[in-house]
Design a protein around this motif. Structure first.
Motif, short mmCIF file in Angstrom:
data_model
loop_
_atom_site.label_atom_id
_atom_site.label_comp_id
_atom_site.label_asym_id
_atom_site.label_seq_id
_atom_site.Cartn_x
_atom_site.Cartn_y
_atom_site.Cartn_z
N CYS A 1 0.87 -0.76 -0.38
CA CYS A 1 0.24 -0.23 0.15
C CYS A 1 0.57 1.46 0.22
O CYS A 1 0.80 2.17 0.30
CB CYS A 1 -1.14 -0.34 1.12
SG CYS A 1 -1.91 -1.47 0.73
N LYS A 2 2.13 1.07 0.03
CA LYS A 2 3.30 2.44 0.02
C LYS A 2 2.78 3.22 -1.04
O LYS A 2 2.56 2.54 -2.70
CB LYS A 2 4.27 1.54 0.14
CG LYS A 2 5.89 2.14 1.28
CD LYS A 2 6.73 2.32 1.01
CE LYS A 2 7.69 2.39 2.22
NZ LYS A 2 8.14 0.83 2.70
N GLY A 3 2.42 4.54 -1.00
CA GLY A 3 2.45 5.45 -2.52
C GLY A 3 0.48 4.81 -2.77
O GLY A 3 0.39 5.85 -3.54
N VAL A 4 0.00 4.26 -2.25
CA VAL A 4 -1.21 3.80 -2.51
C VAL A 4 -2.11 4.86 -2.32
O VAL A 4 -1.99 5.24 -1.19
CB VAL A 4 -1.94 2.45 -2.57
CG1 VAL A 4 -3.73 2.48 -2.39
CG2 VAL A 4 -1.43 1.14 -3.43
N LYS A 5 -3.07 5.54 -2.63
CA LYS A 5 -3.80 6.66 -2.14
C LYS A 5 -5.29 5.73 -1.86
O LYS A 5 -5.82 6.86 -1.12
CB LYS A 5 -4.13 7.86 -3.20
CG LYS A 5 -3.01 8.35 -4.02
CD LYS A 5 -2.34 9.51 -3.76
CE LYS A 5 -1.30 10.63 -4.39
NZ LYS A 5 -0.83 9.79 -5.16
N LYS A 6 -5.55 4.99 -2.40
CA LYS A 6 -7.42 4.91 -1.90
C LYS A 6 -6.59 3.03 -2.14
O LYS A 6 -6.70 2.28 -3.28
CB LYS A 6 -8.24 5.43 -3.50
CG LYS A 6 -10.00 5.38 -3.15
CD LYS A 6 -10.93 5.63 -3.55
CE LYS A 6 -10.41 6.76 -4.67
NZ LYS A 6 -11.37 6.89 -5.73
#
Lengths: 333, 191, 389
Positions: free
Chosen positions: C304-309
């Motif tokens: 989820c690193k860098g995932v915004k949603k």
């Protein structure tokens, strides 16, 4: 015949009986298979029991085909909880009605799976605690709703999907559990076996049981055309043969002692019954084990006849309905 | 990918029909998927099964909403509302019926081919299971798979005399409908 | 060998290849085909195994408990009501650290009674101390079953292989069945050190006072966390033999630097995967959560690193609280410096079909800020009386 729009006070039982002598507790339109023995059994039980009952029903065919949301075929108050607790739920209902001073009779319905196996503990507890409940087991001798798997009520050598015949096995290895003896050991006021082939006998036993204040038990033999492998039109004939061979003895017990039996003047050989059903087809092959099993089943029938004293050397004078013959069309062939 | 919906009644071999068609497809080197629309079914109750056939592995697992073909195992089901809903434009129906294809095409408003599958089954295997003649006819109409694939599928499920009779039924039905009537490059089309 | 097989049939054949000595069976839809197929293999002399047809699931679990304690590789399968009836024994098996495999054919839990697919059953026993692996296809179900026996025997933790009831168990598709020699190469014969043996008598299942209970629970928790390594290793080693990967702890597919991710478990992944094709080139990825217990926090945070949603789609809920996986995901992500915004939906409850356009509708719904932390995505409120909407 009453129409749904007429309201009848349940207290007016005598008038109700006069208008509609056979109460339609299980209404038509349910989703049972053609020729379902259990549907017939439930209908007959409620005919005799009347409307002033509360039913606790275990999981199984009866519950599934009669209550597809948002419809229900039941004209009596009815509850389904889970597979193993019909007797326990019925005990709870009975306790509450007692506490409230209400008179309605509590009935518990279960199949053989829910009675002989997974619900056994609850049945025993209910009987031991002396609840005023009539427990009716609709015995079609396997877990039918899940697709025909063996239960402890499945007869010896019968085919089910979990007791398939093959190289290593000839159908169900173990014997049909003698539930009636176990029920008898609880010394309940009244317990009986009956069959959908003998509707008058069934209804009489229901009324007798309901009139008793205390735990009572009925084992109702119900053929399942799909599970037993026969045409739906032959349900009654096959149920009758089960009784006539001695494989399913019709008896009554009070406080553990056998008091009445349906005698067999001319018991039929078990093969007459076995050959009618696909679940015993493997017993008619050339396999030497097949003969062995047929003989084994005959011995079981003979044992029942001797144990319960079913043999009678003349036509039964009490058998006013000539229950062991078919009125229209003569003897069952 | 081709999606097929099979309508029948419990006891007519509806799920078996779907499985046989899928197994036949895999026998031909195609990818397949078959499953029943899961109802608590009893003999006689309307039931539905789905089949997907494709050249590449099939990923989706939802129910078939837009079939390219419908196979209807029992003409009394035509009274069910919405039975033919979702059929793709240009899609076609194979119907077990004694009435004519022209008559039923007009009645249903969709291209329909009829086959008296029940009579054929009763005559050859003495049982009212219309699925084998229907599947055989389906293969003739679409040219989707060779009939021998269907025979190989039957060999997996049946043996002895029952198998031989079913093979006869495949042959009997294969010639009863126009070959290639529905043949098109449908594999490329997707729902 | 590639064959067109019904899911249950493939699972049954694979279980047989793992050479269990004891199988307990009790029928419940939609798992029944598995035990029926095993019965047939035994009746035909193909599988040499003691099949105990018990009188209830409670006894099924108890039978396998006894069988493993006595030193036999054992197996059972169930669903829904059956799993819940076993619940007391499931905790017992795990607490006693007995290795075994159970297939849960996921089905909704009564009331209302439903025979169709959702995940309420296995979610209800997530705290029992079992490893839980979820399969998104029948191929994965077969491969995960083989791996499960090894994982279980190496970690001394029971493994629940979750397979969507009907949606997978009753679907016929092309499955590559392992060969017996592959299974034999991967899975050694059953060895368990703490068995009941008159030669070396031990006492199992003793009363534990507050003086020791905490330590035993700690050891169990730690073993569960460590099991993640074994789960990954089993996947790798089986892939080396069979050529097939099963997804480890979490499988990641789609855009490398996605800013939107969808996390789901079970067979819906097949449909989501196909729906993803229309988003080719966009910054979206799909996360298949295969291992739910132990909960793979580190792996999740990494992905989820860098995932915004992050959209969490599940097939169960905790009434009065909301999503179950969603809650655990949120807890895990709270330890990130910049966690994604989480949208949590349940869909497909009680076997409701999850159509191909579900992905599109979920992406659309999550394009605006969520009103609620959790909602049931496909609820049709008009079916309810006004007061209950």
């Amino acid at each position: 015949m009453t129409t749904p729009s007429e309201t009848i006070e349940i207290k007016d039982i005598e008038r109700l009986r006069a208008i509609e002598p056979r109460f339609r507790g299980l209404e038509s339109g349910h989703r049972a298979c053609q020729g379902c023995g259990e549907a017939l059994g439930a209908r007959l039980v409620l005919q005799a029991a009347g409307p002033d009952v509360v039913v606790a029903n275990a999981t199984g065919c009866l519950e599934v085909f009669s209550t597809p949301w948002p419809q229900s075929a039941w004209r009596v108050p009815w509850i389904h909880s889970v597979f193993e607790n019909a007797a326990a739920v019925a005990s709870g209902i009975e306790a509450a009605l007692k506490a409230q001073g209400r008179q309605s009779k509590v009935l518990a319905f279960g199949g053989d799976g829910g009675t002989f196996d997974i619900g056994f503990q609850a049945v025993s507890g209910m009987l031991e605690r002396n609840h005023n409940v009539l427990y009716v087991c609709f015995d079609n001798e396997a877990y039918m709703n899940t697709g025909i798997q063996r239960s402890s009520s499945t007869p010896h050598a019968a085919r089910t999907t979990t007791s398939p015949p093959g190289k290593a096995r000839m159908g169900k290895r173990h014997l049909k559990k003698d539930l009636v003896s176990i029920i008898a050991a609880h010394h309940v006021p009244y317990a009986a076996s009956t069959s959908v082939a003998y509707p008058a006998d069934l209804r009489k036993k229901v009324r007798r049981a309901i009139d008793i204040e205390g735990p009572t038990f009925l084992l109702v033999h119900c053929p399942c055309p799909l599970g037993w492998g026969h045409d739906g039109a032959l349900t009654i004939e096959i149920a009758r043969l089960a009784v006539q061979t001695g494989l399913f003895p019709i008896i009554e017990l009070e406080r553990g002692e056998v008091t009445e039996v349906m005698p067999l003047h001319k018991p039929r050989p078990v093969v007459d019954y076995l050959k009618t059903q696909g679940r015993f087809r493997h017993l008619f092959s050339d396999d030497p084990r097949a003969l062995e099993e047929r003989e084994h089943l005959q011995a079981l029938a003979d044992h029942n006849i001797s144990t319960y004293g079913l043999a009678i050397d003349h036509a039964d004078p009490l058998d006013s309905e000539e229950a062991d013959t078919v009125r229209r069309g003569g003897l069952v062939s | 990918m081709i999606e097929i919906r099979i309508h029948g009644r419990g006891g007519q071999g509806n799920v078996v029909a779907a499985y046989l068609l899928a197994i036949a497809a895999s026998d031909s080197g195609l990818q397949c998927q078959a499953f029943p629309a899961f109802g608590a079914e009893r003999r006689g109750a309307p039931v539905v099964a789905f089949v997907r056939i494709a050249e590449v592995p099939i990923s989706r697992r939802n129910q078939v909403l837009h079939p390219a073909y419908l196979i209807i195992q029992d003409q009394t089901l035509l009274h069910e509302p919405g039975l033919t809903d979702g059929l793709l434009p240009g899609g076609a129906i194979l119907l077990n019926s004694t009435r004519s294809s022209d008559e039923m095409s007009k009645q249903l408003g969709k291209p329909t081919v009829t086959l008296p599958a029940t009579a054929m089954a009763l005559e050859t295997v003495s049982k009212d299971v219309p699925n084998v003649p229907l599947l055989s006819a389906f293969l003739t109409l679409t040219g989707l798979l060779p009939h021998k694939s269907l025979v190989h599928a039957l060999e997996q499920r049946f043996k002895g005399e029952v198998l031989e009779k079913n093979k006869q039924l495949v042959e009997l039905a294969a010639d009863r409908v126009p070959a290639g009537l529905w043949k098109e490059d449908r594999l490329a089309a997707s729902a | 060998m590639q064959q067109a097989l019904e899911g249950s049939q493939a699972i049954a054949k694979t279980v047989a290849q793992c050479r269990p000595q004891v199988v307990a069976a009790y029928p419940i839809t939609p798992q029944t085909h598995i035990v029926e197929n095993i019965s047939k293999l035994i009746a035909d002399g193909v599988l040499d195994c003691e099949m105990v047809s018990v009188e209830s699931e409670f006894s099924a679990a108890s039978v396998v408990l006894g069988a493993v304690a006595a030193g036999s590789r054992s197996y059972t399968a169930t669903s829904s009501q059956g799993l819940l009836l076993m619940a007391e024994v499931l905790y017992n098996i795990a607490g006693m650290r007995l290795p075994m495999v159970l297939t849960c054919a996921n089905r909704a839990v009564s009331a209302p009674i439903s025979i169709w697919n959702d995940h309420q059953d296995s979610m209800a026993v997530r705290d029992a101390g079992w490893i839980q692996l979820y399969c998104s296809s029948n191929q994965e179900a077969v491969d995960t079953t083989v791996q499960a026996f090894r994982i279980s025997e190496r970690t001394e933790l029971p493994v629940m292989v979750c397979v969507d009831g009907f949606t997978l168990t009753h679907t016929l598709e092309i499955i590559d069945l392992p060969e017996q020699k592959q299974v034999d190469a991967f899975l050694p014969s059953f060895h368990f050190s703490r068995t009941l043996d008159p030669q070396q008598p031990i006492t199992l299942g003793t009363l534990v006072t507050p003086d020791y209970f905490t330590e035993i629970r700690h050891a169990h928790h730690r073993a569960m966390l460590k099991a993640a390594d074994e789960i990954v290793a089993a996947d790798k080693d089986w892939q080396a033999i069979s050529g097939r990967a099963s997804g480890g702890l979490i499988r990641e597919e789609g855009a490398k630097h996605a800013d939107t991710a969808i996390l789901a478990i079970g067979s819906v992944l097949g449909t989501l995967r196909e729906a993803m094709a229309q988003y080719e080139g966009e910054k979206i990825k799909l996360l298949t959560l295969r291992c739910f217990r132990p909960f793979p926090e580190d792996e999740l945070r990494r992905m989820c690193k860098g995932v915004k949603k992050l959209i969490v789609l599940e097939r169960a809920l905790s009434p009065g609280a909301g999503g179950i996986i969603g809650a655990e995901v949120r807890a895990a992500l709270s330890r990130m410096a910049q966690p994604p915004e989480v949208y949590n939906y349940a869909a497909g409850l009680g076997g409701r079909d999850m159509p191909l356009d579900l992905l599109e509708r979920i992406l659309k719904a999550s394009s605006k800020p969520a009103r609620d932390a959790f909602s049931i995505f496909d609820v049709q409120l008009q079916k309810l009386p006004a007061g209950e909407r």
